[in-house]
Design a protein around this motif. Structure first.
Motif, mmCIF file in Angstrom:
data_model
loop_
_atom_site.group_PDB
_atom_site.id
_atom_site.type_symbol
_atom_site.label_atom_id
_atom_site.label_comp_id
_atom_site.label_asym_id
_atom_site.label_seq_id
_atom_site.Cartn_x
_atom_site.Cartn_y
_atom_site.Cartn_z
ATOM 1 N N GLU A 1 0.810 -1.215 0.000
ATOM 2 C CA GLU A 1 0.000 0.000 0.000
ATOM 3 C C GLU A 1 0.843 1.265 0.000
ATOM 4 O O GLU A 1 0.297 2.371 -0.102
ATOM 5 C CB GLU A 1 -0.939 0.006 1.212
ATOM 6 C CG GLU A 1 -1.971 -1.112 1.184
ATOM 7 C CD GLU A 1 -2.956 -1.015 2.332
ATOM 8 O OE1 GLU A 1 -2.610 -0.391 3.363
ATOM 9 O OE2 GLU A 1 -4.073 -1.546 2.195
ATOM 10 N N THR A 2 2.155 1.129 0.129
ATOM 11 C CA THR A 2 3.056 2.276 0.065
ATOM 12 C C THR A 2 4.241 1.915 -0.823
ATOM 13 O O THR A 2 4.460 0.738 -1.156
ATOM 14 C CB THR A 2 3.586 2.678 1.453
ATOM 15 O OG1 THR A 2 4.429 1.627 1.951
ATOM 16 C CG2 THR A 2 2.441 2.922 2.428
ATOM 17 N N PHE B 1 -3.739 -4.182 -8.375
ATOM 18 C CA PHE B 1 -3.789 -3.186 -7.306
ATOM 19 C C PHE B 1 -3.237 -1.868 -7.828
ATOM 20 O O PHE B 1 -2.508 -1.818 -8.825
ATOM 21 C CB PHE B 1 -3.034 -3.648 -6.045
ATOM 22 C CG PHE B 1 -1.581 -4.015 -6.241
ATOM 23 C CD1 PHE B 1 -0.582 -3.044 -6.178
ATOM 24 C CD2 PHE B 1 -1.203 -5.336 -6.450
ATOM 25 C CE1 PHE B 1 0.756 -3.379 -6.330
ATOM 26 C CE2 PHE B 1 0.133 -5.685 -6.604
ATOM 27 C CZ PHE B 1 1.116 -4.707 -6.541
ATOM 28 N N PRO C 1 1.306 1.820 -5.731
ATOM 29 C CA PRO C 1 1.484 2.524 -4.456
ATOM 30 C C PRO C 1 2.712 3.440 -4.511
ATOM 31 O O PRO C 1 3.743 3.175 -3.887
ATOM 32 C CB PRO C 1 1.666 1.381 -3.458
ATOM 33 C CG PRO C 1 2.342 0.304 -4.265
ATOM 34 C CD PRO C 1 1.840 0.449 -5.681
ATOM 35 N N ALA D 1 -0.680 5.351 2.171
ATOM 36 C CA ALA D 1 -1.695 4.681 1.357
ATOM 37 C C ALA D 1 -2.853 5.618 1.021
ATOM 38 O O ALA D 1 -3.449 5.510 -0.058
ATOM 39 C CB ALA D 1 -2.221 3.451 2.106
ATOM 40 N N ASN E 1 -2.484 7.529 -2.375
ATOM 41 C CA ASN E 1 -2.448 6.833 -3.661
ATOM 42 C C ASN E 1 -3.717 7.113 -4.468
ATOM 43 O O ASN E 1 -4.799 7.252 -3.906
ATOM 44 C CB ASN E 1 -2.310 5.322 -3.460
ATOM 45 C CG ASN E 1 -0.966 4.944 -2.883
ATOM 46 O OD1 ASN E 1 0.048 5.573 -3.187
ATOM 47 N ND2 ASN E 1 -0.941 3.913 -2.046
ATOM 48 N N TYR F 1 -11.355 2.244 -5.247
ATOM 49 C CA TYR F 1 -10.957 3.506 -5.867
ATOM 50 C C TYR F 1 -11.972 3.929 -6.935
ATOM 51 O O TYR F 1 -12.306 5.117 -7.045
ATOM 52 C CB TYR F 1 -9.576 3.363 -6.507
ATOM 53 C CG TYR F 1 -8.445 3.281 -5.520
ATOM 54 C CD1 TYR F 1 -7.668 4.398 -5.235
ATOM 55 C CD2 TYR F 1 -8.141 2.089 -4.868
ATOM 56 C CE1 TYR F 1 -6.618 4.326 -4.335
ATOM 57 C CE2 TYR F 1 -7.104 2.006 -3.963
ATOM 58 C CZ TYR F 1 -6.337 3.123 -3.688
ATOM 59 O OH TYR F 1 -5.305 3.054 -2.797
#
Length: 425
Positions: free
Chosen positions: A167-168, A288, A291, A296, A299, A363
């Motif tokens: 996520e990062t 996904f 990232p 997170a 993003n 998203y």
């Protein structure tokens, strides 16, 4: 004048090798009294979808006949027709620099009064507005479907090894190291085909640069050397986890390698899934969001308008054209397109999406997305080739300096328009 049109049509046949463009050389009224609406669309891979939609529309409408043309090299054909003032009623094009040029040239009609526009997600309407060289009152297209780009991954491989979705940025690099340590190739690239260089570039840039950075540069309030530096540096980091000699392999090579399990991930858009599954139909793919940020929450999904319907200013019966748009926007027709083309809907309704975009659904539903940066790039600038050269030379400063210099060169006319607009406002 009629003879001139006929001669022009005759001359175009051997040049463009498509008789589809000749439709507009005749009358817009059918012999049975129906209103004829001609739609020219640019996606050759969706020809069968549009053939089915055309057949369904004509079977259910008594007063309008819909003719959909899907010529090869559609954008060249459209522009050739515009020069001859032979306009279709509706255009099906991408939300990119071509749309910008058509708005600027006054070719497209303002459809802000079309009721169906209210059903489209605001994020995609904003994307169209941002594409305009200078702010233009009105809305000049109805966004239909979009793409989503980030990182595709082998779902079964991730489950087998217990890998977590990053996520990062630091988590992504740590994941690549972990995958590599287990003897598996983390990423595969097909950079021999220069356009594929834009996939990871766009996905990083939407996270790390302002969505309207190109407009800011045109207005003289920003530059790419500052705005794109972090994206360029991180792209170099990402390439360290590719196969040897990524410039030696093309798009088909990369799709095939990923399909055959030669890498755990592939930085490309959802549009690549059909190609991948043509090699391995049973592959379990998910995706996904890239990232690119340290948090997170920062993003953003890279999603751009893949197909927007635009009514031309010269359309003689806009009400009939709107009736065609109503039909295309019906839920079942959008779902049919999504199922066939693995696309993302622009309409603000609940649709069944392909499992390959499961990781991006949040998203999409929340509208946390920004357009592809390359939708603002002039074709003459060949940014994809510039990125490829940059990845070979690995010189961030030289790449960004050339980017700024070439932008001013290839956008000088647009920059003058922006300057004139700013001076008057």
């Amino acid at each position: 004048m009629e003879k001139r049109k006929q001669l022009f049509c005759t001359l175009l046949v051997p040049v463009l090798s498509s008789c589809a463009i000749l439709t507009a050389c005749g009358s817009k009224g059918a012999e049975d009294g129906k209103t004829v609406i001609e739609l020219v669309q640019y996606k050759p891979e969706a020809v069968s979808v549009f053939e089915a939609l055309e057949e369904e529309f004509n079977a259910t409408h008594d007063d309008i006949e819909l003719k959909i043309e899907s010529p090869n090299d559609a954008m060249t054909i459209m522009k050739t027709r515009f020069i001859r003032e032979e306009y279709p009623d509706i255009l099906g094009i991408g939300g990119d620099v071509n749309f910008s040029g058509f708005v600027d040239a006054g070719i497209l009609a303002d459809v802000s009064g079309y009721e169906g526009l209210s059903s489209v997600k605001q994020a995609y309407i904003d994307m169209l507005d941002n594409l305009e060289y200078v702010p233009t009152e009105g809305t000049y297209g109805v966004p239909y479907v979009a793409n989503a780009a980030g990182i595709l991954y082998n779902r079964d491989m991730f489950r087998e090894h217990g890998w977590e979705i990053p996520e990062t940025w630091d988590e992504l690099l740590a994941l690549c190291e972990q995958i590599k340590s287990e003897g598996i190739q983390p990423l595969y690239f097909g950079f021999k085909d220069t356009w594929t260089c834009l996939a990871p570039w766009n996905a990083l840039a939407v996270d790390l640069a302002d969505a309207d950075i190109c407009r800011q540069v045109n207005a003289g309030t920003a530059n790419f050397s500052e705005a794109y530096r972090e994206a360029a540096e991180k792209m170099l980091e990402l390439v360290q986890y590719s196969q040897d000699s990524p410039m030696a392999y093309g798009y088909n090579d990369a799709c095939t390698a990923f399909a055959n399990g030669e890498s755990a991930m592939y930085t490309i858009g959802s549009y690549a899934v059909p190609q991948i599954k043509s090699v391995n139909p049973e592959m379990n793919i998910d995706s996904f969001v890239m990232p690119g940020c340290d948090s997170a929450e920062d993003n953003i999904l890279n999603s751009g308008i893949d197909l927007v319907f635009c009514v031309t200013e010269q359309c003689e019966n806009k009400e009939a054209a709107y009736e065609v748009l109503d039909f295309l926007l019906e839920h079942e027709n959008i779902q049919f397109y999504l199922d066939e083309q693995n696309a993302v809907p622009c309409k603000n309704e609940t649709f069944s999406l392909a499992p390959e975009v499961d990781g991006m659904k949040t998203y999409i539903e929340e509208g946390r997305m920004a357009d592809y940066q390359d939708h603002y790039y002039p074709a003459e600038m060949s940014v994809d080739a510039q990125i490829q050269t940059f990845l070979i030379n690995q010189d961030v400063d030289a790449f960004l300096e050339k980017f700024d210099k070439d932008w001013l060169r290839y956008n000088r006319d647009i920059i003058r328009k922006v300057e004139k607009y700013e001076a008057g406002h």
